[in-house]
Design a protein around this motif. Structure first.
Motif, PDB file in Angstrom:
ATOM      1  N   TYR A 127       0.836  -1.206   0.000  1.00 49.82           N
ATOM      2  CA  TYR A 127       0.000   0.000   0.000  1.00 49.82           C
ATOM      3  C   TYR A 127       0.873   1.260   0.000  1.00 49.82           C
ATOM      4  O   TYR A 127       0.631   2.205  -0.762  1.00 49.82           O
ATOM      5  N   LYS A 128       1.868   1.277   0.855  1.00 48.12           N
ATOM      6  CA  LYS A 128       2.729   2.468   0.968  1.00 48.12           C
ATOM      7  C   LYS A 128       3.514   2.710  -0.316  1.00 48.12           C
ATOM      8  O   LYS A 128       3.638   3.847  -0.780  1.00 48.12           O
ATOM      9  N   SER A 185       2.684   1.743  -3.360  1.00 49.96           N
ATOM     10  CA  SER A 185       1.758   2.162  -4.418  1.00 49.96           C
ATOM     11  C   SER A 185       1.389   3.635  -4.274  1.00 49.96           C
ATOM     12  O   SER A 185       1.345   4.388  -5.255  1.00 49.96           O
ATOM     13  N   GLN A 186       1.135   4.069  -3.017  1.00 49.75           N
ATOM     14  CA  GLN A 186       0.769   5.469  -2.794  1.00 49.75           C
ATOM     15  C   GLN A 186       1.944   6.398  -3.112  1.00 49.75           C
ATOM     16  O   GLN A 186       1.759   7.469  -3.688  1.00 49.75           O
ATOM     17  N   SER A 198       2.165   6.825  -6.813  1.00 48.94           N
ATOM     18  CA  SER A 198       1.070   7.680  -7.280  1.00 48.94           C
ATOM     19  C   SER A 198       1.387   9.152  -7.058  1.00 48.94           C
ATOM     20  O   SER A 198       1.083  10.006  -7.904  1.00 48.94           O
ATOM     21  N   ASP A 215       0.014   4.851   4.057  1.00 49.55           N
ATOM     22  CA  ASP A 215      -0.931   3.745   4.237  1.00 49.55           C
ATOM     23  C   ASP A 215      -2.369   4.269   4.311  1.00 49.55           C
ATOM     24  O   ASP A 215      -3.288   3.718   3.679  1.00 49.55           O
ATOM     25  N   TYR A 262      -3.583   5.679   0.861  1.00 46.83           N
ATOM     26  CA  TYR A 262      -3.884   4.603  -0.085  1.00 46.83           C
ATOM     27  C   TYR A 262      -5.269   4.022   0.203  1.00 46.83           C
ATOM     28  O   TYR A 262      -6.090   3.818  -0.714  1.00 46.83           O
ATOM     29  N   LYS A 263      -5.547   3.754   1.486  1.00 48.54           N
ATOM     30  CA  LYS A 263      -6.831   3.152   1.865  1.00 48.54           C
ATOM     31  C   LYS A 263      -7.981   4.135   1.672  1.00 48.54           C
ATOM     32  O   LYS A 263      -9.092   3.739   1.283  1.00 48.54           O
ATOM     33  N   LYS A 298      -8.260   6.503  -0.581  1.00 49.93           N
ATOM     34  CA  LYS A 298      -8.585   6.609  -2.010  1.00 49.93           C
ATOM     35  C   LYS A 298      -9.393   5.400  -2.500  1.00 49.93           C
ATOM     36  O   LYS A 298     -10.080   5.471  -3.514  1.00 49.93           O
ATOM     37  N   ARG A 299      -9.291   4.292  -1.783  1.00 48.73           N
ATOM     38  CA  ARG A 299      -9.992   3.070  -2.188  1.00 48.73           C
ATOM     39  C   ARG A 299     -11.155   2.760  -1.250  1.00 48.73           C
ATOM     40  O   ARG A 299     -11.466   1.604  -0.964  1.00 48.73           O
TER      41      ARG A 299
END
Length: 351
Positions: free
Chosen positions: A11-12, A14-15, A18, A167, A170-171, A173-174
């Motif tokens: 998660y970290k 990927s963020q 981004s 973290d 990321y969460k 945004k989803r």
């Protein structure tokens, strides 16, 4: 690492991609927090730079500093309590002056004055050694402790805060794909890390009077050093003044030439040389003395691994000059380092 841990790392990462590549915006920290972070960063840089510059001030010769660091490391490895000190310039100059003062004779004006100045320079070196010890104990070591403990701990909290922010973002945004409870927990952990980092930075900046106290110790050590140096130099100045007055008050000895030898020119024979003594041809130079070498003026006992011991009068083969204070040479099949001021160069090393 557990599956949950691997997911969090993903998660970290990927963020972060981004934000860096895709230009996505993350959660912003408030201006007060950013100001604290900026001041702590400046404090960290200031402390590191001040420690470095203070070490250069106390021990200006980089080659000697490097060698001293190496010898101290070797002493620690071997478990030796005593470690060699930094070769103060005043001490080296004092040894040189005292040596030639003794060679000239302390009963001569110049020789006696050289010896007096040399001994005072060696006293100055001892005072400088005391300054080194005081500044290290009361200024450098506390600042180094600040770097190793408080500032390092703050950096750990900030790093942890950044990880939890990534973290959470990321969460967030989803939302909908990730359970709300998981997002709420990520937000709580983010605020928890922010509070811990903020408190640690605030406490550091609010207790900066400790750094003022350490600066005061530095100035006090310098003040004591200069007071002692002034006292030594004033005593030396008075002693040299007395020498000059004493020399001026004594009657000057007149030079009385010796009578010239009378050469009688009588009858010469086959064995005669016209009244002059025949001088023998200069002896052939030993090829062994053509190589660079020096003569030991004093006995030198090695205290550290790699040093070469010798006795007064030994002839040492020179192989290399490490710096302006140390040579490398060979004696009786042994090779090692030794101080320049313990020897007299007979055949110098080629440039």
């Amino acid at each position: 690492m557990s599956v949950a841990g691997l997911k969090k790392q993903f998660y970290k990462a990927s963020q972060m991609v981004s934000e860096k590549v895709g230009g996505a915006e993350g959660t912003k920290l408030d201006e007060e927090f950013k100001d604290l972070e900026r001041k702590v960063d400046v404090t960290n840089k200031a402390v590191m730079e001040v420690i470095s510059k203070t070490s250069e001030y106390l021990q200006p010769n980089p080659a000697s500093r490097a060698k001293l660091s190496m010898l101290n490391t070797m002493s620690k490895i071997r478990g030796q309590v005593k470690s060699p000190g930094y070769p103060q310039a005043e001490g080296l100059m004092g040894e040189c002056m005292a040596k030639y003062g003794r060679d000239l004779g302390e009963d001569t004006n110049f020789g006696g004055a050289l010896f007096d100045v040399g001994e005072s320079m060696k006293r100055l070196a001892e005072v400088k050694d005391s300054l080194d010890i005081d500044v290290k104990q009361n200024f450098i070591d506390p600042l180094q402790g600040l770097c190793d403990k408080d500032l390092r701990e703050i950096q750990h909290h900030l790093k942890k805060l950044e990880g939890r922010r990534l973290d959470f973002d990321y969460k967030k945004k989803r939302q909908g794909k990730i359970p709300d409870e998981e997002i709420r927990q990520a937000l709580e952990k983010f605020h928890e890390s922010k509070e811990v980092a903020e408190i640690s930075m605030y406490n550091l900046l609010e207790t900066d009077i400790e750094q003022v106290s350490q600066l005061s110790s530095l100035v006090e050590s310098q003040l004591q050093y200069h007071k002692q140096a002034v006292q030594i130099l004033e005593e030396l100045s008075d002693k040299l003044g007395d020498r000059m007055k004493d020399a001026q008050s004594r009657p000057r000895k007149e030079y009385i030439p010796k009578p010239k030898p009378v050469i009688e020119f009588g009858e010469t024979n086959e064995q005669s040389n016209g009244g002059f003594t025949q001088t023998s041809a200069p002896p052939a130079r030993n090829a062994a003395t053509e190589q660079p070498c020096c003569k030991a003026l004093y006995e030198f006992e090695p205290e550290n691994e790699g040093e070469l011991g010798f006795h007064e009068g030994d002839i040492i083969t020179l192989t290399n000059q490490i710096d302006e204070n140390w040579y490398e040479g060979m004696l009786r099949g042994q090779s090692g380092f030794f101080p320049l001021n313990y020897v007299e160069v007979i055949v110098p090393l080629p440039h």
